[in-house]
Design a protein around this motif. Structure first.
Motif, PDB file in Angstrom:
ATOM      1  N   HIS A  42      11.091  24.223  50.092  1.00 33.97           N
ATOM      2  CA  HIS A  42      12.213  25.053  50.554  1.00 33.97           C
ATOM      3  C   HIS A  42      13.471  24.875  49.692  1.00 33.97           C
ATOM      4  N   HIS A  43      13.406  23.944  48.739  1.00 30.38           N
ATOM      5  CA  HIS A  43      14.518  23.744  47.803  1.00 30.38           C
ATOM      6  C   HIS A  43      14.342  24.586  46.537  1.00 30.38           C
ATOM      7  N   ALA A  44      13.226  25.290  46.425  1.00 32.94           N
ATOM      8  CA  ALA A  44      12.934  26.075  45.223  1.00 32.94           C
ATOM      9  C   ALA A  44      13.532  27.468  45.311  1.00 32.94           C
ATOM     10  N   LEU A  45      14.027  27.928  44.184  1.00 31.92           N
ATOM     11  CA  LEU A  45      14.541  29.282  44.050  1.00 31.92           C
ATOM     12  C   LEU A  45      13.824  29.928  42.869  1.00 31.92           C
TER      13      LEU A  45
ATOM     14  N   GLU B 139      24.784  28.841  52.994  1.00 34.85           N
ATOM     15  CA  GLU B 139      23.900  28.910  54.157  1.00 34.85           C
ATOM     16  C   GLU B 139      23.200  27.573  54.441  1.00 34.85           C
ATOM     17  N   GLU B 140      23.478  26.576  53.618  1.00 31.81           N
ATOM     18  CA  GLU B 140      22.868  25.238  53.710  1.00 31.81           C
ATOM     19  C   GLU B 140      21.345  25.284  53.593  1.00 31.81           C
ATOM     20  N   ALA B 141      20.855  26.291  52.867  1.00 31.21           N
ATOM     21  CA  ALA B 141      19.411  26.442  52.667  1.00 31.21           C
ATOM     22  C   ALA B 141      18.830  25.317  51.814  1.00 31.21           C
ATOM     23  N   PHE B 142      19.649  24.706  50.959  1.00 28.21           N
ATOM     24  CA  PHE B 142      19.185  23.673  50.048  1.00 28.21           C
ATOM     25  C   PHE B 142      19.671  22.270  50.432  1.00 28.21           C
ATOM     26  N   LEU B 143      20.243  22.154  51.627  1.00 25.49           N
ATOM     27  CA  LEU B 143      20.778  20.873  52.066  1.00 25.49           C
ATOM     28  C   LEU B 143      19.661  19.843  52.140  1.00 25.49           C
ATOM     29  N   PHE B 144      19.873  18.705  51.523  1.00 27.27           N
ATOM     30  CA  PHE B 144      18.876  17.632  51.529  1.00 27.27           C
ATOM     31  C   PHE B 144      18.993  16.861  52.823  1.00 27.27           C
ATOM     32  N   ARG B 145      17.901  16.805  53.543  1.00 27.98           N
ATOM     33  CA  ARG B 145      17.841  16.082  54.820  1.00 27.98           C
ATOM     34  C   ARG B 145      16.657  15.128  54.746  1.00 27.98           C
TER      35      ARG B 145
ATOM     36  N   TYR C 190      19.961  20.157  47.098  1.00 28.51           N
ATOM     37  CA  TYR C 190      18.958  20.027  46.038  1.00 28.51           C
ATOM     38  C   TYR C 190      18.352  21.402  45.789  1.00 28.51           C
ATOM     39  N   VAL C 191      18.577  21.933  44.586  1.00 22.99           N
ATOM     40  CA  VAL C 191      18.080  23.259  44.229  1.00 22.99           C
ATOM     41  C   VAL C 191      17.173  23.116  43.015  1.00 22.99           C
ATOM     42  N   VAL C 192      15.970  23.632  43.123  1.00 25.33           N
ATOM     43  CA  VAL C 192      15.029  23.630  42.010  1.00 25.33           C
ATOM     44  C   VAL C 192      14.863  25.074  41.553  1.00 25.33           C
ATOM     45  N   LEU C 193      15.405  25.387  40.384  1.00 22.51           N
ATOM     46  CA  LEU C 193      15.200  26.726  39.816  1.00 22.51           C
ATOM     47  C   LEU C 193      13.778  26.756  39.277  1.00 22.51           C
TER      48      LEU C 193
ATOM     49  N   GLU D  69       4.490  22.327  35.223  1.00 25.25           N
ATOM     50  CA  GLU D  69       3.382  21.961  36.109  1.00 25.25           C
ATOM     51  C   GLU D  69       3.817  20.900  37.117  1.00 25.25           C
ATOM     52  N   GLN D  70       4.652  19.963  36.694  1.00 30.92           N
ATOM     53  CA  GLN D  70       5.116  18.915  37.604  1.00 30.92           C
ATOM     54  C   GLN D  70       5.913  19.499  38.775  1.00 30.92           C
ATOM     55  N   PHE D  71       6.564  20.610  38.553  1.00 28.19           N
ATOM     56  CA  PHE D  71       7.352  21.259  39.598  1.00 28.19           C
ATOM     57  C   PHE D  71       6.559  22.362  40.307  1.00 28.19           C
ATOM     58  N   GLY D  72       5.305  22.522  39.944  1.00 26.92           N
ATOM     59  CA  GLY D  72       4.486  23.585  40.504  1.00 26.92           C
ATOM     60  C   GLY D  72       4.194  23.428  41.981  1.00 26.92           C
ATOM     61  N   GLU D  73       4.035  22.214  42.430  1.00 32.36           N
ATOM     62  CA  GLU D  73       3.742  21.968  43.843  1.00 32.36           C
ATOM     63  C   GLU D  73       4.770  20.981  44.372  1.00 32.36           C
ATOM     64  N   LEU D  74       5.776  21.498  45.024  1.00 30.29           N
ATOM     65  CA  LEU D  74       6.870  20.668  45.521  1.00 30.29           C
ATOM     66  C   LEU D  74       6.612  20.088  46.911  1.00 30.29           C
ATOM     67  N   GLY D  75       5.574  20.558  47.562  1.00 38.05           N
ATOM     68  CA  GLY D  75       5.241  20.030  48.881  1.00 38.05           C
ATOM     69  C   GLY D  75       6.404  20.147  49.847  1.00 38.05           C
ATOM     70  N   ALA D  76       6.834  18.999  50.380  1.00 37.17           N
ATOM     71  CA  ALA D  76       7.921  18.975  51.371  1.00 37.17           C
ATOM     72  C   ALA D  76       9.243  19.500  50.808  1.00 37.17           C
ATOM     73  N   PHE D  77       9.323  19.625  49.500  1.00 36.41           N
ATOM     74  CA  PHE D  77      10.558  20.093  48.867  1.00 36.41           C
ATOM     75  C   PHE D  77      10.501  21.580  48.516  1.00 36.41           C
TER      76      PHE D  77
END
Length: 150
Positions: free
Chosen positions: A116-119, A139-145, A73-76, A106-114
């Protein structure tokens, strides 16, 4: 390309950023999940290119777990100015209205637990963004767990 899935609706279409589109958006996301994992189960690498907020990621996560297929899961997330400039400069047919674009920003401004999926793609060209995404996937940096709440 997720925009295509909303374009398939011929009657009763509601702009997906409006509050009354909730049920429609749930249906479309369910179809997207089925389509993406249908291809993935066939052995293809699949990229869902569009707006998938954290409020819908569990649909993908549940299907990934059921099918035992890795999900990244990658959030640009470029800065506000870059987001707006890129959106209003898109081709005809794409959402270019600053109001809904900024609302989604704005909805993507605070991803909280997510988070680390932001780039942060501010200042990156499309090619640089793609390289950064590929590096993160490798590097599995965006791996959804799901056990890590995102």
């Amino acid at each position: 390309h997720t925009d295509d899935f909303w374009a398939f609706i011929r009657q009763g279409h509601v702009a997906p950023y409006l509050p009354e589109s909730k049920r429609q958006n749930e249906v479309v996301m369910g179809v997207l999940v089925a389509c993406a994992f249908g291809y993935a189960a066939g052995g293809y690498q699949v990229v869902v290119d569009g707006i998938v907020g954290p409020w819908f990621i569990d649909l993908f996560g549940d299907e990934a777990a059921t099918r035992e297929i890795a999900l990244h899961y990658v959030v640009l997330r470029p800065d506000r100015e870059t987001t707006l400039a890129r959106a209003v400069g898109r081709d005809e047919g794409a959402l270019t209205d600053p109001g809904p674009v900024l609302h989604m920003f704005e909805q993507f401004g605070e991803l909280g637990a997510f988070s680390h999926h932001a780039l942060d793609s501010t200042g990156m060209s499309p090619a640089q963004t793609m390289r950064a995404v590929r590096r993160g996937l490798t590097e599995e940096a965006f791996l959804f767990r799901p056990d890590r709440a995102g």
